[in-house]
Scaffold this active site. Structure first.
Site, PDB file in Angstrom:
ATOM      1  N   ASP A 129       2.206  -1.807  -4.473  1.00  9.70           N
ATOM      2  CA  ASP A 129       0.807  -1.338  -4.455  1.00  9.70           C
ATOM      3  C   ASP A 129       0.088  -2.011  -5.618  1.00  9.70           C
ATOM      4  O   ASP A 129       0.696  -2.796  -6.355  1.00  9.70           O
ATOM      5  CB  ASP A 129       0.749   0.199  -4.560  1.00  9.70           C
ATOM      6  CG  ASP A 129      -0.474   0.759  -3.829  1.00  9.70           C
ATOM      7  OD1 ASP A 129      -1.588   0.312  -4.131  1.00  9.70           O
ATOM      8  OD2 ASP A 129      -0.310   1.616  -2.948  1.00  9.70           O
ATOM      9  N   ILE A 130      -1.193  -1.665  -5.786  1.00  8.64           N
ATOM     10  CA  ILE A 130      -1.959  -2.330  -6.852  1.00  8.64           C
ATOM     11  C   ILE A 130      -1.825  -1.635  -8.208  1.00  8.64           C
ATOM     12  O   ILE A 130      -2.474  -2.025  -9.167  1.00  8.64           O
ATOM     13  CB  ILE A 130      -3.475  -2.447  -6.513  1.00  8.64           C
ATOM     14  CG1 ILE A 130      -3.991  -1.119  -5.970  1.00  8.64           C
ATOM     15  CG2 ILE A 130      -3.752  -3.582  -5.576  1.00  8.64           C
ATOM     16  CD1 ILE A 130      -5.496  -1.060  -5.864  1.00  8.64           C
TER      17      ILE A 130
ATOM     18  N   GLY B 217       0.839  -1.209   0.000  1.00  9.46           N
ATOM     19  CA  GLY B 217       0.000   0.000   0.000  1.00  9.46           C
ATOM     20  C   GLY B 217       0.864   1.245   0.000  1.00  9.46           C
ATOM     21  O   GLY B 217       0.527   2.268   0.601  1.00  9.46           O
TER      22      GLY B 217
ATOM     23  N   TYR C  15     -14.519   1.451   8.862  1.00 11.55           N
ATOM     24  CA  TYR C  15     -13.068   1.592   9.007  1.00 11.55           C
ATOM     25  C   TYR C  15     -12.662   1.397  10.475  1.00 11.55           C
ATOM     26  O   TYR C  15     -11.744   0.632  10.781  1.00 11.55           O
ATOM     27  CB  TYR C  15     -12.675   2.988   8.517  1.00 11.55           C
ATOM     28  CG  TYR C  15     -11.236   3.355   8.689  1.00 11.55           C
ATOM     29  CD1 TYR C  15     -10.241   2.782   7.907  1.00 11.55           C
ATOM     30  CD2 TYR C  15     -10.853   4.322   9.625  1.00 11.55           C
ATOM     31  CE1 TYR C  15      -8.913   3.150   8.054  1.00 11.55           C
ATOM     32  CE2 TYR C  15      -9.537   4.693   9.773  1.00 11.55           C
ATOM     33  CZ  TYR C  15      -8.572   4.111   8.982  1.00 11.55           C
ATOM     34  OH  TYR C  15      -7.255   4.480   9.137  1.00 11.55           O
TER      35      TYR C  15
ATOM     36  N   LEU D 111      -0.046   7.553   3.692  1.00  3.02           N
ATOM     37  CA  LEU D 111       1.090   7.315   4.590  1.00  3.02           C
ATOM     38  C   LEU D 111       2.274   6.737   3.824  1.00  3.02           C
ATOM     39  O   LEU D 111       3.420   7.166   3.987  1.00  3.02           O
ATOM     40  CB  LEU D 111       0.647   6.364   5.717  1.00  3.02           C
ATOM     41  CG  LEU D 111       1.723   5.877   6.674  1.00  3.02           C
ATOM     42  CD1 LEU D 111       2.402   7.040   7.396  1.00  3.02           C
ATOM     43  CD2 LEU D 111       1.116   4.918   7.713  1.00  3.02           C
TER      44      LEU D 111
END
Ligand code: SER
Length: 315
Positions: A34-35, A8, A139, A13
C-alpha cells in the site's frame, strides 16, 4: 506456485482479503502493499504506489509474483470530491497492472468491480448480468470502463484477469472509507460503543450487501476456478442479501436493545437511489459455484461479536 501481491492492502477489502489469502495459501506466499510506510499484516509488506509502474515491477520481480490482486481505488462518495484525481488512480493503476499481464510479468490478475457500474436507467430489482449501464458517479464510470479494459485485455492479449461486482461490503476490521454503502459498516461501530447513529441514507433505501467473509471466499473461489470456467471476463454480478437502514437497525436491536438511529440523507442518497436493490448472480453460481453463507441476521451476530471482542482488547 509463485507468490501473490495485494495492491491497496490496507483498504476496506484488502485488510480482510490479505488474511484470507494468508490462511489459504500460507503467509510466506502473500505480500501486502500500500502507499503507507508500514502495514499491520502477518505477511511481508512493501510500500507500493499503484501509479508507479517501475516500483511495482521491481517488487513483482523481487518476490517472484505470479498473481496480483489490485484493490487500490477511491470509493464512490469520496471520489465525488476529487473526480479527476480519482479517475486517474482508479483507471491508470488498472492499466499499469493489465500491461504487466500483457507483458507476461504476472500470470493472473484480480480486480474488483462494483454495483456502482449500474445507474438510474438500470432495472433495479434482480439486476441482470447484462443490462443498461449508465453510472453517474466517477467511481462507477471508472469501474465500468475498467470492466471493459479487463475484457479487452483478456480477448486481445489473453490476459487471465478476473473480477467481481461487489455489493456493499461489511466487515469489522476496517473503519468505513468513503463509500455510499459504508453506513452499513459505521452502524455496527456505533452500536457496539452504545452510541446513537445518524444515517446519511433514508430508512427505506434498499441496497445489496455482503459480509466480508463471503466476499473473501468469492474472491478466492473465482481466482481458484479453472480458466475455462471463468466465462465472464468483464466482471461477475455477485449477491448475498439486500437491506435497508431500518431493517439493519431492527436486526441490531435484537442484540443491542438500546441502539437508536436517526436519518439525515445527504448527497449519497442520490447515489444510492441510482444503484440496484437486488442482483441476479446466477451466472457466478453456474460458472464457478458461487453461494453466499451469510444473511443479515448471521452477519449482524458476527459483526457485533467481533467488534465487541475488538473493543475489549483495545480497552
Ligand atoms: N461500496 C462501494 C461504495 O459504496 C460500492 O462498491 O462506494
Amino acid at each position: 506456485m509463485g507468490k501473490i501481491l495485494v495492491i491497496g492492502a490496507s483498504g476496506q477489502l484488502g485488510s480482510e482479503l490479505v488474511g484470507g489469502l494468508c490462511n489459504f495459501y500460507g503467509k510466506d506466499n502473500v505480500i501486502a502493499s500500500d502507499i503507507h510506510e508500514s502495514g499491520d499484516f502477518d505477511c511481508a509488506y512493501e510500500l507500493v504506489n499503484a501509479l508507479d509502474p517501475v516500483r511495482l515491477e521491481n517488487v513483482i520481480k523481487e518476490y517472484d509474483i505470479d498473481e496480483v490482486y489490485h484493490l487500490a481505488a477511491i470509493l464512490s462518495a469520496k471520489a465525488e470530491s476529487n473526480p479527476l484525481a480519482s479517475w486517474d488512480l482508479n483507471m491508470d493503476s488498472l492499466l499499469i497492472v493489465l500491461e504487466m499481464g500483457r507483458r507476461k510479468i504476472v500470470k493472473k490478475i484480480y480486480w474488483p468491480s462494483s454495483i456502482a457500474v449500474f445507474g438510474p436507467s438500470t432495472p433495479r430489482i434482480s439486476t441482470p448480468q447484462y443490462t443498461v449501464m449508465d453510472p453517474n458517479t466517477v467511481y462507477g464510470i471508472s469501474k465500468l470502463a475498467g470492466e471493459r479494459w479487463c475484457e479487452y485485455y483478456n480477448q486481445k492479449h489473453g490476459v487471465d484477469v478476473r473480477s467481481l461486482r461487489y455489493p456493499g461490503l461489511i466487515g469489522y476490521k476496517h473503519a468505513p472509507g468513503g463509500g455510499t454503502t459504508d453506513y452499513a459498516v459505521d452502524i455496527y461501530f456505533h452500536a457496539v460503543k452504545g452510541k446513537p447513529f445518524e444515517c446519511f441514507l433514508s430508512p427505506e433505501t434498499e441496497l445489496p450487501m455482503m459480509y466480508m467473509d463471503d466476499a473473501v471466499k468469492a474472491t478466492i473461489d473465482v481466482m481458484q476456478a479453472m480458466a475455462d470456467q471463468v466465462k465472464i471476463r468483464s466482471s461477475y454480478n455477485l449477491s448475498a442479501f439486500s437491506v435497508t437502514p431500518e431493517s439493519m437497525c431492527d436486526s441490531i436491536k435484537k442484540m443491542e436493545p438500546d441502539f437508536s438511529i436517526s436519518y439525515k440523507p445527504d448527497f449519497r442518497q442520490k447515489i444510492a437511489d441510482s444503484w440496484p436493490v437486488s442482483i441476479d448472480d446466477r451466472q457466478a453460481r453456474k460458472d464457478w459455484g458461487w453461494k453466499p453463507r451469510f444473511d443479515l441476521e448471521k452477519m449482524t451476530g458476527a459483526m457485533l461479536d467481533s467488534l465487541h471482542a475488538k473493543l475489549n482488547t483495545s480497552d
